[in-house]
Motif scaffolding. Structure first.
Motif, PDB file in Angstrom:
ATOM      1  N   MET A  50       0.641  -1.026  -0.062  1.00 43.57           N
ATOM      2  CA  MET A  50      -0.247   0.206  -0.050  1.00 43.57           C
ATOM      3  C   MET A  50       0.525   1.212   0.200  1.00 43.57           C
ATOM      4  O   MET A  50       0.344   2.097  -1.117  1.00 43.57           O
ATOM      5  CB  MET A  50      -0.763   0.158   1.483  1.00 43.57           C
ATOM      6  N   PHE A  51       2.260   1.398   0.009  1.00 38.94           N
ATOM      7  CA  PHE A  51       3.095   2.350   0.796  1.00 38.94           C
ATOM      8  C   PHE A  51       3.566   2.398  -0.597  1.00 38.94           C
ATOM      9  O   PHE A  51       3.623   3.817  -1.126  1.00 38.94           O
ATOM     10  CB  PHE A  51       4.291   1.894   1.053  1.00 38.94           C
ATOM     11  N   PHE A  52       3.614   2.214  -1.973  1.00 37.22           N
ATOM     12  CA  PHE A  52       3.678   1.690  -3.335  1.00 37.22           C
ATOM     13  C   PHE A  52       2.512   3.203  -3.843  1.00 37.22           C
ATOM     14  O   PHE A  52       2.675   3.794  -4.779  1.00 37.22           O
ATOM     15  CB  PHE A  52       3.834   0.986  -4.172  1.00 37.22           C
ATOM     16  N   GLU A  53       1.341   2.897  -3.597  1.00 40.81           N
ATOM     17  CA  GLU A  53      -0.097   3.637  -3.903  1.00 40.81           C
ATOM     18  C   GLU A  53       0.043   4.797  -2.851  1.00 40.81           C
ATOM     19  O   GLU A  53      -0.546   5.768  -4.053  1.00 40.81           O
ATOM     20  CB  GLU A  53      -1.556   2.991  -3.220  1.00 40.81           C
ATOM     21  N   GLY A  54       0.621   5.154  -2.090  1.00 42.19           N
ATOM     22  CA  GLY A  54       0.288   6.624  -1.976  1.00 42.19           C
ATOM     23  C   GLY A  54       1.545   7.318  -2.610  1.00 42.19           C
ATOM     24  O   GLY A  54       2.010   8.496  -2.132  1.00 42.19           O
ATOM     25  N   GLN A  55       2.847   6.824  -2.609  1.00 43.71           N
ATOM     26  CA  GLN A  55       3.989   7.310  -3.771  1.00 43.71           C
ATOM     27  C   GLN A  55       3.465   7.750  -4.891  1.00 43.71           C
ATOM     28  O   GLN A  55       3.996   8.155  -5.732  1.00 43.71           O
ATOM     29  CB  GLN A  55       5.096   6.741  -3.387  1.00 43.71           C
ATOM     30  N   ARG A  56       2.374   6.954  -5.887  1.00 48.25           N
ATOM     31  CA  ARG A  56       2.241   7.421  -6.916  1.00 48.25           C
ATOM     32  C   ARG A  56       1.992   8.823  -7.531  1.00 48.25           C
ATOM     33  O   ARG A  56       1.870   9.752  -6.765  1.00 48.25           O
ATOM     34  CB  ARG A  56       1.177   6.380  -7.013  1.00 48.25           C
ATOM     35  N   SER A  57       2.759   9.067  -8.311  1.00 42.35           N
ATOM     36  CA  SER A  57       2.180   9.943  -9.499  1.00 42.35           C
ATOM     37  C   SER A  57       1.599   9.930 -11.068  1.00 42.35           C
ATOM     38  O   SER A  57       2.195   8.886 -10.793  1.00 42.35           O
ATOM     39  CB  SER A  57       3.823  10.745  -9.644  1.00 42.35           C
ATOM     40  N   GLY A  58       1.001  10.565 -11.347  1.00 39.94           N
ATOM     41  CA  GLY A  58       0.424  10.537 -11.829  1.00 39.94           C
ATOM     42  C   GLY A  58      -1.036  10.480 -11.814  1.00 39.94           C
ATOM     43  O   GLY A  58      -1.510  11.002 -11.093  1.00 39.94           O
ATOM     44  N   ARG A  59      -1.809  10.205 -12.956  1.00 42.70           N
ATOM     45  CA  ARG A  59      -3.124   9.899 -13.158  1.00 42.70           C
ATOM     46  C   ARG A  59      -3.854   8.148 -11.974  1.00 42.70           C
ATOM     47  O   ARG A  59      -3.618   7.933 -11.924  1.00 42.70           O
ATOM     48  CB  ARG A  59      -4.287   9.700 -14.642  1.00 42.70           C
ATOM     49  N   ILE A  60      -4.613   9.134 -11.343  1.00 44.70           N
ATOM     50  CA  ILE A  60      -4.397   7.804  -9.909  1.00 44.70           C
ATOM     51  C   ILE A  60      -5.961   7.300 -10.783  1.00 44.70           C
ATOM     52  O   ILE A  60      -6.828   7.875 -10.888  1.00 44.70           O
ATOM     53  CB  ILE A  60      -4.589   8.532  -8.609  1.00 44.70           C
ATOM     54  N   PRO A  61      -5.603   5.715 -10.641  1.00 41.50           N
ATOM     55  CA  PRO A  61      -6.486   5.300 -11.578  1.00 41.50           C
ATOM     56  C   PRO A  61      -8.118   4.921 -10.469  1.00 41.50           C
ATOM     57  O   PRO A  61      -7.254   5.079  -9.335  1.00 41.50           O
ATOM     58  CB  PRO A  61      -5.977   3.573 -11.950  1.00 41.50           C
ATOM     59  N   PRO A  62      -8.987   4.288 -11.077  1.00 48.22           N
ATOM     60  CA  PRO A  62     -10.322   3.664 -10.181  1.00 48.22           C
ATOM     61  C   PRO A  62      -9.573   2.807  -9.537  1.00 48.22           C
ATOM     62  O   PRO A  62      -8.648   1.921  -9.759  1.00 48.22           O
ATOM     63  CB  PRO A  62     -11.460   3.204 -10.460  1.00 48.22           C
ATOM     64  N   GLY A  63     -10.269   2.300  -7.762  1.00 55.87           N
ATOM     65  CA  GLY A  63      -9.992   1.053  -7.103  1.00 55.87           C
ATOM     66  C   GLY A  63      -8.193   1.871  -6.475  1.00 55.87           C
ATOM     67  O   GLY A  63      -8.223   0.707  -5.671  1.00 55.87           O
ATOM     68  N   GLN A  64      -8.347   2.869  -6.167  1.00 54.81           N
ATOM     69  CA  GLN A  64      -6.833   2.292  -5.448  1.00 54.81           C
ATOM     70  C   GLN A  64      -7.253   2.509  -3.772  1.00 54.81           C
ATOM     71  O   GLN A  64      -8.467   3.479  -3.222  1.00 54.81           O
ATOM     72  CB  GLN A  64      -6.160   4.522  -5.652  1.00 54.81           C
ATOM     73  N   ARG A  65      -6.496   1.991  -3.266  1.00 57.97           N
ATOM     74  CA  ARG A  65      -7.298   2.025  -1.578  1.00 57.97           C
ATOM     75  C   ARG A  65      -6.174   2.646  -0.960  1.00 57.97           C
ATOM     76  O   ARG A  65      -7.779   3.519  -0.165  1.00 57.97           O
ATOM     77  CB  ARG A  65      -6.895   0.888  -1.327  1.00 57.97           C
ATOM     78  N   LEU A  66      -5.923   3.964  -0.728  1.00 62.09           N
ATOM     79  CA  LEU A  66      -5.945   5.351  -0.305  1.00 62.09           C
ATOM     80  C   LEU A  66      -6.728   6.296  -0.635  1.00 62.09           C
ATOM     81  O   LEU A  66      -5.603   6.900  -1.915  1.00 62.09           O
ATOM     82  CB  LEU A  66      -3.894   5.394  -0.370  1.00 62.09           C
ATOM     83  N   VAL A  67      -7.767   6.642  -0.834  1.00 61.39           N
ATOM     84  CA  VAL A  67      -8.933   7.040  -0.878  1.00 61.39           C
ATOM     85  C   VAL A  67      -8.148   8.680  -1.109  1.00 61.39           C
ATOM     86  O   VAL A  67      -8.450   9.903  -1.926  1.00 61.39           O
ATOM     87  CB  VAL A  67      -9.951   7.128  -0.027  1.00 61.39           C
ATOM     88  N   TRP A  68      -6.867   8.807   0.257  1.00 60.83           N
ATOM     89  CA  TRP A  68      -6.317  10.293  -0.335  1.00 60.83           C
ATOM     90  C   TRP A  68      -5.711  11.041  -1.050  1.00 60.83           C
ATOM     91  O   TRP A  68      -5.159  11.742  -1.410  1.00 60.83           O
ATOM     92  CB  TRP A  68      -5.965  10.597   0.763  1.00 60.83           C
ATOM     93  N   ARG A  69      -4.862  10.406  -1.840  1.00 61.38           N
ATOM     94  CA  ARG A  69      -3.915  10.215  -2.755  1.00 61.38           C
ATOM     95  C   ARG A  69      -4.777  10.349  -4.083  1.00 61.38           C
ATOM     96  O   ARG A  69      -5.574  10.163  -4.488  1.00 61.38           O
ATOM     97  CB  ARG A  69      -2.883   9.314  -3.206  1.00 61.38           C
ATOM     98  N   MET A  70      -4.246  12.072  -4.931  1.00 61.53           N
ATOM     99  CA  MET A  70      -4.521  12.736  -6.022  1.00 61.53           C
ATOM    100  C   MET A  70      -4.057  12.287  -6.881  1.00 61.53           C
ATOM    101  O   MET A  70      -3.188  12.234  -6.793  1.00 61.53           O
ATOM    102  CB  MET A  70      -5.639  14.455  -5.323  1.00 61.53           C
ATOM    103  N   SER A  71      -4.716  12.912  -7.440  1.00 59.81           N
ATOM    104  CA  SER A  71      -3.406  12.634  -9.457  1.00 59.81           C
ATOM    105  C   SER A  71      -2.335  14.276  -9.124  1.00 59.81           C
ATOM    106  O   SER A  71      -3.050  15.039  -8.668  1.00 59.81           O
ATOM    107  CB  SER A  71      -4.570  12.592 -10.389  1.00 59.81           C
ATOM    108  N   SER A  72      -1.568  13.239 -10.198  1.00 59.19           N
ATOM    109  CA  SER A  72      -0.517  14.454  -9.321  1.00 59.19           C
ATOM    110  C   SER A  72       0.140  14.602 -10.922  1.00 59.19           C
ATOM    111  O   SER A  72       0.832  13.533 -11.515  1.00 59.19           O
ATOM    112  CB  SER A  72       0.684  14.306  -8.816  1.00 59.19           C
TER     113      SER A  72
END
Length: 161
Positions: free
Chosen positions: A59-81
């Motif tokens: 899940m840590f990887f999901e929190g560090q994502r850059s780009g357009r966040i796909p549907p189904g992202q478990r960390l709902v606070w993380r927005m596209s960037s």
């Protein structure tokens, strides 16, 4: 010469104080984090909860994502960037992972982390599947490799930040 030595000594003292101050903040943060986590069970029946640890690591990887966040992202606070990454050079460098919670994507650490993740999937993928994390691990791997391939898509050129 004495004024130069005093100036250097003064700067050295300021750096030492700044370093000490930042170390104190880090220590305080870690102490608060440990205190907050101490109320949660770390082990079940004396055994470590490796499923929980694996889930949090992926899940840590999901929190560090850059780009357009796909549907189904478990960390709902993380927005596209970083949706315009590479636009000044006329290339699409959207995606990848930020390094350590900031807004910088370092290629070599990301490549190393991607390699370790892939190796972990090869070695332990069968154990991740029943835990429900194999799919999330493969998604994390794909997120990184898609970006890294974009960064080297042109012959004799690599895009870095």
């Amino acid at each position: 010469m004495d004024s130069v030595n005093e100036h250097l000594k003064s700067n050295r003292n300021k750096r030492a104080m700044a370093s000490s101050s930042s170390s104190s903040w880090v220590a305080l943060f870690l102490a608060l984090l440990l205190a907050a986590e101490s109320s949660r069970p770390v082990a079940v029946d004396g055994a470590h909860d490796y499923l929980d640890a694996l889930s949090k690591c992926i899940m840590f990887f999901e929190g560090q994502r850059s780009g357009r966040i796909p549907p189904g992202q478990r960390l709902v606070w993380r927005m596209s960037s970083g949706l315009g990454d590479g636009s000044k050079a006329g290339v699409d460098l959207e995606g990848g992972y930020y390094d350590a919670g900031d807004n910088v994507k370092f290629g070599f650490p990301m490549a190393f982390t991607t390699t370790m993740l892939a190796w972990g999937i090869v070695e332990f993928g069968e154990d991740m599947a029943p835990a429900g994390e194999l799919g999330n691990s493969l998604t994390a791997l794909r997120w990184a490799t898609d970006y890294l391939l974009k960064a080297i898509a042109e012959p004799n050129r690599i895009y870095v930040q």
